[in-house]
Scaffold this active site. Structure first.
Site, short mmCIF file in Angstrom:
data_model
loop_
_atom_site.label_atom_id
_atom_site.label_comp_id
_atom_site.label_asym_id
_atom_site.label_seq_id
_atom_site.Cartn_x
_atom_site.Cartn_y
_atom_site.Cartn_z
CB THR A 77 0.02 -15.66 2.93
OG1 THR A 77 0.17 -14.17 3.06
CG2 THR A 77 0.62 -16.29 4.18
CG LEU A 80 -3.46 -18.27 0.23
CD1 LEU A 80 -2.86 -19.50 0.63
CD2 LEU A 80 -5.18 -18.63 0.01
CG ASP A 119 5.15 7.84 4.59
OD1 ASP A 119 4.11 7.24 4.75
OD2 ASP A 119 6.10 7.21 3.74
CD GLU A 151 2.53 2.40 2.49
OE1 GLU A 151 2.48 2.84 1.20
OE2 GLU A 151 3.60 2.44 3.41
CD GLU A 152 6.16 3.48 5.32
OE1 GLU A 152 6.64 3.17 4.19
OE2 GLU A 152 5.93 4.69 5.48
CD GLU A 181 -2.04 -10.53 3.50
OE1 GLU A 181 -2.36 -11.57 3.48
OE2 GLU A 181 -1.03 -10.04 2.40
CD GLU A 233 -3.55 -11.49 -0.72
OE1 GLU A 233 -2.63 -11.52 -1.49
OE2 GLU A 233 -3.04 -11.79 0.49
CG ASP A 257 0.87 7.48 2.51
OD1 ASP A 257 1.07 7.79 3.52
OD2 ASP A 257 1.24 6.55 2.03
CG HIS A 273 10.38 6.28 4.03
ND1 HIS A 273 10.63 4.72 3.42
CD2 HIS A 273 9.36 6.42 4.03
CE1 HIS A 273 9.40 4.48 3.00
NE2 HIS A 273 8.62 5.43 3.43
#
Lengths: 685, 685
Positions: B265, B268, B385, B423-424, B432, B435, B452, B494
């Site tokens: 998207t 949008l 994280d 986020e990852e 979003e 937007e 973060d 991670h």
């Protein structure tokens, strides 16, 4: 006793003084004294001042402004144009009735002119190369104005040069459907033909752009007396100088470009050093030569055409039958078997064009702008287009300037006046201005007011303000009783007959219509500049959105078939209505003159920035400068959201699933924009 | 006498009262009393309050926040994620230490997960199809956390599924130059090969995108101990749980997409009904399967490779020689002639992801926002994280929330807290959000603060705020003494080892670094929210522009050859400096607490909107979401204006005149943006 009285007297005076002191210093008046600015920041518009303004607007001053502005032809960047620049600077710099400041701003822009040596020619040439007919090069002079050496030959700005020669066909208004009719229905091979078309129905450039894919190699365009003169044709007693109607030799000039702004510096202000795209990359201009002619010459050509009868709705007001051409002339004609030849010598040139800017600084919110503008350049003398508007603007600045210079008034917000250059070539001056000052104009401009042609307004300099910058805009014009004429615009539009005499004899004798426009525009300007609350009613916007929504719901069953729901759009419009209603209620329930100035500013910002919320720079990648998802131009005639209307029309025609996806995409774009606008109007946090 | 005294007494009292009345009403106190709001609107930040805030920030509270947030794995949209949503809502809705309001906002976003039934596999397969080696499917458990059933198998999000099988080659970091070296310098046919590359040097997705044109059909990626462990490899005594270093089986997961925001998207907000582009239209993701593995497995493969020695700077810390592969394994290896096979079962899915939002309403300027955010989702337990940042945010909201609930404080401006989802997978929740609320965030946001990873910060949710919205942004992190480690980020990044124990044992025992970050971030937040004047110094910006300009002047002689002048850019930067200096002088010369609040607002708007003036939505048509012409990403390493640097590099390489035109174009874009920013800072009218 005297002593005693004196004593009591002194005692009494002492008590009195102690009382005064206690009263003054010991009893709080509900806090410390108000700083001076408290009264200023909460002051509302002064109705008395508006009445005074209206009284002082003078019709004769407007008439004399017009006389001065139209004394010579002042096409963009010519010597005549420079004279008007100087005149505007003088008026706005006047120590008694001028503005706070006035200056010029120059852009180097891409214009298109006919050759000064070789005039454009339209001829009928026999197979043996004899010239059987030559169209008039200049309009006939009925008054000294038309004989002025600076009157530019009628031409199509941005038409390429070239010498196409071919059989003539009549293609109605030069719409795609017109060429398709000739090519498909009538089975005529249009390759190598010259089309003659009338103004109207399609944009100027479109008439040539549409012709090109069919193999047409040149286009002539004229104004049919049906469309402009209510059928009148004779200059013996019917047309100007006997009436406002267009004389037979009159030719509408114009820009044959379909975008606004300088064509070679898209999205960049056209400064000396700015990057320019190559001429070959310019889009939206005629790919083949095109030339405008008068209806006198068009009559001589069309009435000689051969071929079958043109459809009834292709007929104009000529007293001959409209046929479509063999292609070429009929067998009874002297021109039989002859070609029409265009010799076009137009040339693109980079020229310095000026905007003249003037300002009255705001007292309380100098960082909020009301912009009032009109273009200055004309095609010839331009009495109506644009000088009727400029005369009005000068009268407004005279009355307001005098008040400012006398120290009697200063607006709450700043007022910027713009006298734009090179509008006739595609709204260039105003567009470059919005590109150069994009950021500050976007953040600070409350509204843009445009007064160009004071009668029968056409497209004008508001385009960049509303479409590119998302600034609430207004175009003001006095209009006619449409039951009395079918003319699509005043008949002398863009011709050498748009003169002071024409204006003062037939358009507005006594200049009282101009006066009314000045009063109205000034009244709007003063309310925008001085009102404590910006005078926008967001419920009106909700109504427009609801109308668009209602129309678009006609698409819903078809869209449902494709799995696309219109519910989100419906909900977004409903959210907007709720937000608008609640903001209006909040305004009604507040006594704004008593509120903190930051609360008033907050509401004003919501109103000012509402229009900005509808901008989406990526919504119409193919439409230069159009970013406003509600008011962008569109091809579909359906009166609804433009992106949606066009995408729907395309998908319905092709029925491709990728095209239906684009409908869904535009639905999402509009929904998001309307929701964003609702957030702008809603509770600020 | 009594009567007389009474009379005189009454007379005296009467005089006294008249005196009081006169004193109170008849003598002006320099104007009417000030309305109540006058004091409020001119109040500045309270230093005592900041001191109190700093005192109340508690390290043990942060530790307990972290313990709670990391109790289970909470990858985006999983059950563990929903637990953290509920926890945030509970904390921010707390009647004693919560915010004014807290709520969730959902988006339906495109994520990518490994199969829950068929784990991804990496094997070495002999010519007779015998499986000679299988890479570890899950990381080794040293504590119960790694054994939790919700630990996701290491995978490359957005890698396509597939089963490529081919000879192995070692391609260093997977940069274009690495593949070119193998292909051109070493003359190796890469068609049908599997590349093994180490993290670093190129983005995750780029390693596969770069490989594809060379015919590579699959990629393995691992973290070399050189790059993360200062060479340490043994879990017997060197790596976690013996130190902060990554155990041999640890694998860095990650998003293998190169854009930010929901991929289906673009521009949008990803609501239920929003139009989605087809999966096949997604750009910037791997065109071939890619899978991350631990260095234990990478060691087993790389040390068996044949072929020539890899260049010295391709060597990692393994105690074997780095060769580039035959392609394939060396002749002494058990794997000789065998292929490496990837079995990847990843799948794209639309999932509901939540942002949790909280707000403290502003008292004086509620329509000005300070946004403070961090993401909530992790790959596994995500102690550092993102939970180190979330723990800090929760401690800040606890201290501020308590003051608000007790009625002791309310910020001048509104504070919005965002706990972003997904986020990852590519900064999705925050993007979003920008937007969906584009218009109001753009008009009203003073600054965005991101905290973060509290140590060794990497790219994070500030991207959409600065690049897409042009909002002044700050990312705060505690960092390490770089002389003590070469690790490019904390080693458990991670992986399944980023746990509460890891954080509390090795990253921040006692949580005093976290406390410092909370104090610092809260201090910044309070100053942004409460200062009368927004605490931005526009002269710092001038300095950055001047540095960029200086660097870019290295291009000037080359550009002069092409007829392109850098003078306009120079002039624009000089104009910016002048405007910044004069605004700063104006601020210094004013006593803002005595000024009209509209003047203070005016200056604050100039500072707030400065960053917005650098937005150009069309400057980088190929870079999704990047609109800021100063800070956009770039490929060229030259530290100057990104569009100019990249265009110059391209033109220098190709020497095509069209590419030199693009340099000119970017020069014009930057010049216009800087001039626009100078106009924003200059006199408002």
């Amino acid at each position: 006793m005297l002593m005693k009285l004196l004593l009591y007297g002194l005692l009494g005076a002492g008590i009195f003084i102690v009382g005064i002191l206690l009263g003054h210093f010991a009893i709080e008046k509900g806090g410390p004294p108000a700083p001076e600015w408290v009264e200023d920041v909460s002051r509302d518009v002064d109705e008395g001042l508006i009445e005074r303004f209206i009284k002082e607007v003078d019709n004769i001053e407007i008439q004399e402004n017009l006389r001065m502005l139209t004394s010579v032809p002042h096409m963009a960047t010519t010597e005549g144009d420079e004279q008007t620049v100087q005149y505007m600077l003088k008026r706005w710099g006047d120590p008694e009735s001028g503005l706070d400041d006035a200056w010029r701003e120059e852009y180097k822009v891409y214009l298109s002119f006919p050759s000064s040596i070789l005039p454009n020619k339209v001829t009928v040439v026999s197979p043996s190369n004899a010239v059987l007919f030559t169209a008039r090069e200049k309009e006939l002079a009925y008054e000294p104005d038309q004989a002025h050496p600076d009157v530019v030959q009628p031409y199509a700005a941005y038409s390429p040069p070239g010498h196409p020669k071919g059989k003539l066909i009549y293609a109605n208004q030069g719409k795609v459907s017109d060429y398709e009719y000739l090519n498909t229905t009538m089975d005529i091979d249009l390759n190598g033909t010259i089309a003659i078309v009338r103004y109207g129905g399609a944009g100027r450039a479109a008439k040539a752009i549409n012709a090109f894919p069919f193999g047409v190699i040149g286009v002539l365009v004229y104004t049919d007396p049906l469309d402009i003169n209510d059928g009148r044709m004779s200059d013996a007693n019917e047309t100007y100088p006997h009436s406002w109607y267009l004389p037979p030799s009159g030719v509408e000039r114009g820009s044959f470009g379909s975008q606004f702004g300088d064509m070679r510096t898209p999205y960049l202000a056209a400064k000396e050093h700015t990057y320019r795209i190559p001429e070959s990359d310019i889009r939206g201009i005629p790919p083949i030569p095109i030339q405008p002619i008068g209806f006198e010459d068009a009559y001589a050509l069309i009435c000689e055409l051969g071929g079958q009868a043109a459809p009834a709705d292709w007929h104009g007001a000529f007293n001959c039958s409209y046929t479509i051409g063999g292609p070429g002339f009929n067998s009874a004609s002297l021109y039989h078997n002859s070609d029409v030849k265009l010799d076009i010598y137009n040339k693109g040139e980079l020229k310095n064009s000026s905007n003249v800017m003037g300002v009255i600084r705001g007292s309380v919110e100098p960082d909020r702008y009301i912009i009032y503008g009109n273009h200055r350049d004309s095609w010839v003398h331009g009495a109506i287009d644009p000088s009727s508007g400029t005369s009005v603007m000068l009268e407004i600045t005279r009355v307001l300037g005098r008040m400012v210079k006398k120290g009697e008034w200063r607006p709450r917000r700043s007022i910027i006046f713009g006298s734009w250059g090179a509008e006739e070539f595609g709204l260039i001056g105003s567009t470059e201005y919005t590109e150069e000052y994009y950021s500050k104009l976007r953040e600070r401009t409350v509204a843009y007011i445009n007064v160009d042609i004071s009668v029968f307004g056409a497209g004008s300099d508001y385009a960049a303000f509303i479409h590119f910058l998302g600034i609430t805009s207004m175009d003001i014009a006095y209009t006619y009783d449409r039951s009395k004429t079918k003319a699509r615009i005043y008949p002398a539009y863009h011709t050498a007959y748009d003169t002071f005499n024409y204006a003062s004899q037939y358009i507005d004798p006594g200049f009282t219509s101009h006066q009314t426009v000045a009063r109205t525009a000034g009244n709007v300007l003063l309310r925008l500049a001085d009102s404590l609350l910006v005078p926008f009613n967001c419920s009106d916007y909700a109504e427009s959105l609801e109308q668009y929504l209602q129309t678009s719901l006609n698409f819903s069953s078809k869209l449902a078939d494709k799995g696309i729901s219109m519910e989100p759009l419906k909900n977004a419009v409903a959210k907007f209505r709720t937000a608008a209603t609640s903001l209006n209620k909040m305004i009604r329930d507040s006594t704004l003159t008593k509120e903190t100035p930051l609360k008033v500013r907050r509401i004003n910002d919501q109103l000012m920035l509402l229009e900005r919320a509808f901008l989406d720079p990526l919504a119409f990648p193919e439409k230069y400068g159009y970013r406003h998802v509600i008011w962008a131009s569109k091809s579909s005639p359906v009166p609804t959201f433009p992106g949606l209307a066009d995408a729907f029309a395309r998908a319905q025609e092709s029925n491709l699933s990728t095209d239906w996806s684009q409908v869904h995409k535009h639905l999402s774009i509009i929904t998001q924009a309307i929701e964003g606008a609702a957030h702008t109007l809603g509770d600020v946090i």
